[in-house]
Write a protein that holds these residues in place. Structure first.
Motif, PDB file in Angstrom:
ATOM      1  N   PRO A   1       2.194  -4.492  10.157  1.00 53.14           N
ATOM      2  CA  PRO A   1       3.526  -4.649   9.558  1.00 53.14           C
ATOM      3  C   PRO A   1       4.518  -3.621  10.100  1.00 53.14           C
ATOM      4  O   PRO A   1       4.136  -2.542  10.561  1.00 53.14           O
ATOM      5  CB  PRO A   1       3.269  -4.435   8.061  1.00 53.14           C
ATOM      6  N   ALA A   2       5.801  -3.963  10.058  1.00 54.55           N
ATOM      7  CA  ALA A   2       6.876  -3.072  10.474  1.00 54.55           C
ATOM      8  C   ALA A   2       7.689  -2.650   9.258  1.00 54.55           C
ATOM      9  O   ALA A   2       7.509  -3.157   8.146  1.00 54.55           O
ATOM     10  CB  ALA A   2       7.767  -3.770  11.496  1.00 54.55           C
ATOM     11  N   THR A   3       8.605  -1.710   9.462  1.00 54.69           N
ATOM     12  CA  THR A   3       9.493  -1.285   8.389  1.00 54.69           C
ATOM     13  C   THR A   3      10.584  -2.328   8.163  1.00 54.69           C
ATOM     14  O   THR A   3      11.189  -2.796   9.135  1.00 54.69           O
ATOM     15  CB  THR A   3      10.172   0.048   8.748  1.00 54.69           C
ATOM     16  N   PRO A   4      10.849  -2.754   6.933  1.00 51.32           N
ATOM     17  CA  PRO A   4      11.942  -3.700   6.677  1.00 51.32           C
ATOM     18  C   PRO A   4      13.274  -3.156   7.181  1.00 51.32           C
ATOM     19  O   PRO A   4      13.539  -1.960   7.140  1.00 51.32           O
ATOM     20  CB  PRO A   4      11.925  -3.843   5.157  1.00 51.32           C
ATOM     21  N   GLY A   5      14.113  -4.059   7.661  1.00 49.72           N
ATOM     22  CA  GLY A   5      15.406  -3.678   8.197  1.00 49.72           C
ATOM     23  C   GLY A   5      15.497  -3.951   9.689  1.00 49.72           C
ATOM     24  O   GLY A   5      14.686  -4.691  10.254  1.00 49.72           O
ATOM     25  N   TRP A   6      16.486  -3.346  10.331  1.00 51.45           N
ATOM     26  CA  TRP A   6      16.737  -3.579  11.748  1.00 51.45           C
ATOM     27  C   TRP A   6      15.908  -2.642  12.623  1.00 51.45           C
ATOM     28  O   TRP A   6      15.675  -1.482  12.288  1.00 51.45           O
ATOM     29  CB  TRP A   6      18.221  -3.383  12.076  1.00 51.45           C
ATOM     30  N   SER A   7      15.496  -3.155  13.765  1.00 55.52           N
ATOM     31  CA  SER A   7      14.868  -2.353  14.812  1.00 55.52           C
ATOM     32  C   SER A   7      15.324  -2.899  16.156  1.00 55.52           C
ATOM     33  O   SER A   7      15.795  -4.037  16.259  1.00 55.52           O
ATOM     34  CB  SER A   7      13.339  -2.387  14.708  1.00 55.52           C
TER      35      SER A   7
ATOM     36  N   SER B   1      -4.447  -6.538   4.970  1.00 54.44           N
ATOM     37  CA  SER B   1      -5.527  -6.472   3.991  1.00 54.44           C
ATOM     38  C   SER B   1      -6.436  -5.304   4.367  1.00 54.44           C
ATOM     39  O   SER B   1      -7.406  -5.469   5.107  1.00 54.44           O
ATOM     40  CB  SER B   1      -6.315  -7.784   3.964  1.00 54.44           C
ATOM     41  N   GLY B   2      -6.083  -4.124   3.903  1.00 55.78           N
ATOM     42  CA  GLY B   2      -6.876  -2.948   4.212  1.00 55.78           C
ATOM     43  C   GLY B   2      -6.848  -2.618   5.702  1.00 55.78           C
ATOM     44  O   GLY B   2      -5.781  -2.375   6.279  1.00 55.78           O
ATOM     45  N   LEU B   3      -8.024  -2.623   6.327  1.00 53.21           N
ATOM     46  CA  LEU B   3      -8.130  -2.319   7.757  1.00 53.21           C
ATOM     47  C   LEU B   3      -7.739  -3.496   8.635  1.00 53.21           C
ATOM     48  O   LEU B   3      -7.624  -3.342   9.860  1.00 53.21           O
ATOM     49  CB  LEU B   3      -9.566  -1.902   8.108  1.00 53.21           C
ATOM     50  N   HIS B   4      -7.514  -4.662   8.034  1.00 52.00           N
ATOM     51  CA  HIS B   4      -7.301  -5.888   8.791  1.00 52.00           C
ATOM     52  C   HIS B   4      -5.856  -6.372   8.661  1.00 52.00           C
ATOM     53  O   HIS B   4      -5.282  -6.378   7.574  1.00 52.00           O
ATOM     54  CB  HIS B   4      -8.268  -6.977   8.313  1.00 52.00           C
TER      55      HIS B   4
ATOM     56  N   TYR C   1      -7.183  -4.713  14.069  1.00 54.47           N
ATOM     57  CA  TYR C   1      -8.061  -3.871  13.261  1.00 54.47           C
ATOM     58  C   TYR C   1      -7.604  -2.433  13.448  1.00 54.47           C
ATOM     59  O   TYR C   1      -7.491  -1.943  14.583  1.00 54.47           O
ATOM     60  CB  TYR C   1      -9.516  -4.019  13.708  1.00 54.47           C
ATOM     61  N   LEU C   2      -7.315  -1.741  12.347  1.00 53.85           N
ATOM     62  CA  LEU C   2      -6.846  -0.362  12.415  1.00 53.85           C
ATOM     63  C   LEU C   2      -7.555   0.472  11.356  1.00 53.85           C
ATOM     64  O   LEU C   2      -7.437   0.210  10.166  1.00 53.85           O
ATOM     65  CB  LEU C   2      -5.332  -0.303  12.194  1.00 53.85           C
ATOM     66  N   ASN C   3      -8.314   1.463  11.809  1.00 56.58           N
ATOM     67  CA  ASN C   3      -9.068   2.330  10.911  1.00 56.58           C
ATOM     68  C   ASN C   3      -8.437   3.717  10.899  1.00 56.58           C
ATOM     69  O   ASN C   3      -8.584   4.485  11.851  1.00 56.58           O
ATOM     70  CB  ASN C   3     -10.518   2.423  11.380  1.00 56.58           C
ATOM     71  N   PRO C   4      -7.717   4.079   9.832  1.00 53.52           N
ATOM     72  CA  PRO C   4      -7.057   5.384   9.782  1.00 53.52           C
ATOM     73  C   PRO C   4      -8.028   6.563   9.800  1.00 53.52           C
ATOM     74  O   PRO C   4      -7.678   7.649  10.249  1.00 53.52           O
ATOM     75  CB  PRO C   4      -6.287   5.342   8.460  1.00 53.52           C
ATOM     76  N   THR C   5      -9.242   6.349   9.323  1.00 54.28           N
ATOM     77  CA  THR C   5     -10.219   7.440   9.292  1.00 54.28           C
ATOM     78  C   THR C   5     -10.689   7.821  10.686  1.00 54.28           C
ATOM     79  O   THR C   5     -10.704   8.997  11.056  1.00 54.28           O
ATOM     80  CB  THR C   5     -11.429   7.050   8.422  1.00 54.28           C
TER      81      THR C   5
END
Length: 348
Positions: A46-52, A169-172, A210-214
């Motif tokens: 996801p991105a930040t809402p608004g303009w980019s 959804s979490g890591l996904h 897939y993104l695992n912050p740990t």
């Protein structure tokens, strides 16, 4: 890395993946509407809402021979579909293009996901040259073209709208998209080099990240299909194309990641309108290379700077070589309200 750091990084980097499909020519001359390598790491986050705003400097240097070179010669030479005698041709091409893609990401969920809309454009230089001999025959009449043809163009391209819908959804992370080509760019079928593609196209697909912050490990893949409409100037219609872009990366800190990117491109149906000697003229190419990304603040906004490159191989009916992408994007910072406050234990 803190939750705030991850959300800030992801939002800024995701803004850089909002550009839509593009490039100079159609399959009829060996180059697709879809630009392989468009997507990479963090594509579905996801991105930040608004303009980019994302800007990409794209450089490519390619070569081709045989049928892939002859396709361009048939286009500009206006040869009739005939039996081929000799395809002793070589094609060289180089492009330096700048893509600009403003994106608006809606804050209100749509179907439980995050909706964004992009309208990209392109400006730059495209050059091409053909050398060798092409001989064709119609009954007893034989036509031969020898020598060297060269062309270069600095101009604007088509418009490329894209809609995306993303879910987390979490890591996904998941994404679906729809994109297209509005053929308003600089195009002339009698030129060897163009920026516009001369016909419309639509593309639909989906992606996963897939993104695992740990552990700081990330993997992304985006696949889709392109349907090309008939070119009204040449009466040529390219076949349906399948494409898969992927990226894998490791975060070294909350600001930097490194990794690898790649793509696979395969035309799955035949072209229509090509000279008979070229047959179905289905194109294919694979590419792989390194990448690095860096995030930094600009005032109250967040910026992303990324560099990736691809070496191409296993090409068929398509120019191949190498290409590099330098991406800079800027987006609004993650609102403080989006980050859960740290709870401290209070003791007396």
């Amino acid at each position: 890395m803190s939750l705030a750091g991850w959300r800030t990084f992801i939002a800024a980097a995701a803004a850089a993946t909002s550009v839509s499909p593009q490039i100079a020519l159609a399959d009829e001359s060996g180059i697709s509407f879809w630009l392989p390598g468009l997507y990479g790491s963090l594509a579905a986050t996801p991105a930040t809402p608004g303009w980019s705003l994302a800007t990409i400097y794209y450089h490519t240097n390619v070569n081709a021979s045989g049928g892939a070179a002859a396709a361009r010669e048939f286009q500009v030479g206006r040869f009739s579909p005939t039996v081929n005698v000799d395809l002793n041709l070589s094609l060289r091409g180089q492009a330096d293009l700048m893509f600009i893609a403003p994106t608006y990401t809606f804050a209100t969920p749509v179907l439980g996901g995050q909706l964004s809309a992009t309208l990209a454009s392109v400006y730059g230089r495209n050059s091409a040259s053909i050398a060798g001999t092409l001989t064709t025959a119609v009954g007893p009449i034989v036509t031969t073209r020898n020598g060297f043809l060269e062309d270069a163009l600095v101009s604007y391209g088509d418009l490329y709208p894209t809609l995306k819908l993303k879910w987390n959804s979490g890591l996904h992370n998941y994404m679906v998209y729809g994109a297209g080509d509005i053929p308003v760019g600089d195009y002339n079928p009698n030129r060897l080099a163009n920026i516009g593609i001369g016909h419309g196209a639509i593309d639909f697909g989906g992606g996963y990240t897939y993104l695992n912050p740990t552990s700081g490990t990330e993997f992304s893949a985006v696949g889709g299909l392109t349907y090309n409409f008939k070119n009204p100037d040449t009466q040529y219609q390219s076949g349906i194309d399948f494409h898969l872009d992927w990226g894998v990366s490791q975060f070294l800190s909350k600001q930097v990641f490194v990794g690898f990117v790649g793509y696979a491109y395969q035309q799955v149906t035949d072209d229509f309108g090509q000279p008979a000697v070229l047959g179905s003229f289905r194109s294919r190419v694979l590419g792989v290379g390194p990448q690095i990304g860096y995030i930094f603040p600009i005032g109250s906004n967040q910026a992303f700077l990324g560099l990736k490159g691809y070496g191409e191989f296993d090409a068929a009916n398509r120019p191949s070589g190498w290409n590099t992408w330098l991406t800079f994007s800027i987006s609004e910072a993650v609102p403080a309200s989006a980050v859960a406050p740290t709870r401290h234990k209070v003791s007396k």
